[in-house]
Design a protein around this motif. Structure first.
Motif, mmCIF file in Angstrom:
data_model
loop_
_atom_site.group_PDB
_atom_site.id
_atom_site.type_symbol
_atom_site.label_atom_id
_atom_site.label_comp_id
_atom_site.label_asym_id
_atom_site.label_seq_id
_atom_site.Cartn_x
_atom_site.Cartn_y
_atom_site.Cartn_z
ATOM 1 N N ARG A 1 0.825 -1.220 0.000
ATOM 2 C CA ARG A 1 0.000 0.000 0.000
ATOM 3 C C ARG A 1 0.857 1.267 0.000
ATOM 4 N N SER A 2 1.933 1.268 0.754
ATOM 5 C CA SER A 2 2.823 2.442 0.747
ATOM 6 C C SER A 2 3.497 2.595 -0.615
ATOM 7 N N TYR A 3 3.903 1.477 -1.194
ATOM 8 C CA TYR A 3 4.502 1.509 -2.528
ATOM 9 C C TYR A 3 3.512 2.125 -3.531
ATOM 10 N N GLU A 4 2.273 1.669 -3.492
ATOM 11 C CA GLU A 4 1.265 2.205 -4.415
ATOM 12 C C GLU A 4 0.952 3.671 -4.128
ATOM 13 N N TRP A 5 1.024 4.086 -2.875
ATOM 14 C CA TRP A 5 0.829 5.487 -2.514
ATOM 15 C C TRP A 5 1.893 6.357 -3.194
ATOM 16 N N PHE A 6 3.144 5.929 -3.106
ATOM 17 C CA PHE A 6 4.231 6.680 -3.760
ATOM 18 C C PHE A 6 4.029 6.715 -5.271
#
Length: 193
Positions: free
Chosen positions: A61-66
């Motif tokens: 989820r953090s990867y996709e946020w970035f």
């Protein structure tokens, strides 16, 4: 051996959820409450941390946020450039969708085991941004070497906290603390194991 560093933006009451106000929780956007001078100093601190890193670790989820915010392609500046060049390790039980950030390896399977192997392979700092659930898992398995908490002077009152239910109390040693601009404080801790 690599050193796993958790780098979090955190409110004074321990909330890490929605610092930019994009999750529609109604209590976010505390990042925007800091002044421009502080924001510039904050960006310097973040750049220096990235320059000292050998790799990034994050949850899906953090990867996709970035990715959704242009870090892979359109974000400009030295910090964005540095993050694009770093090897990125993403913990995900599913396939990553959408554009690739480059230099990405997906870690699947037993998360603590995979991260322990990663720490053995990398010589230097592995920085973990966001990824609250991943932080909790790695903390429970004594894989976190350092906490870097950029503390915002706001009480959010509700939201996901960095630490909720842990299996045991952990003593920490304060390594450094310093003001960041006029509004923030950076606290660096190491677990005493």
């Amino acid at each position: 051996m690599g050193k796993l560093i958790v780098s979090e933006n955190i409110s004074i009451d321990g909330v890490i959820e929605d610092p930019t106000g994009e999750d529609d929780g109604g209590r976010g956007n505390w990042f925007a409450r800091i002044g421009d001078t502080t924001r510039g100093v904050w960006a310097e601190v973040e750049l220096n941390e990235a320059l000292g890193a050998e790799a990034l670790l994050m949850g899906r989820r953090s990867y996709e946020w970035f990715l959704a915010r242009g870090w892979a392609t359109s974000r400009a500046g030295a910090w964005a450039d540095r993050l694009r060049t770093l090897p990125k390790y993403v913990v995900s039980s599913s396939a990553l969708e959408g554009p690739d950030w480059g230099n990405v390896t997906v870690l699947k399977g037993d998360v603590p085991e995979e991260v322990a192997k990663l720490k053995e392979q990398i010589d230097g700092d592995i920085v973990l941004y966001g990824s609250g659930r991943l932080v909790h898992t790695l903390w429970e398995h004594n894989l976190v070497n350092e906490l870097r908490l950029m503390t915002y002077p706001v009480v959010v009152g509700t939201g996901s906290r960095l630490f909720t239910d842990t299996s045991d109390a952990t003593d920490l040693r304060l390594i450094n603390t310093r003001p960041v601009g006029e509004d923030l404080a950076l606290h660096i801790y190491r677990p005493i194991l």
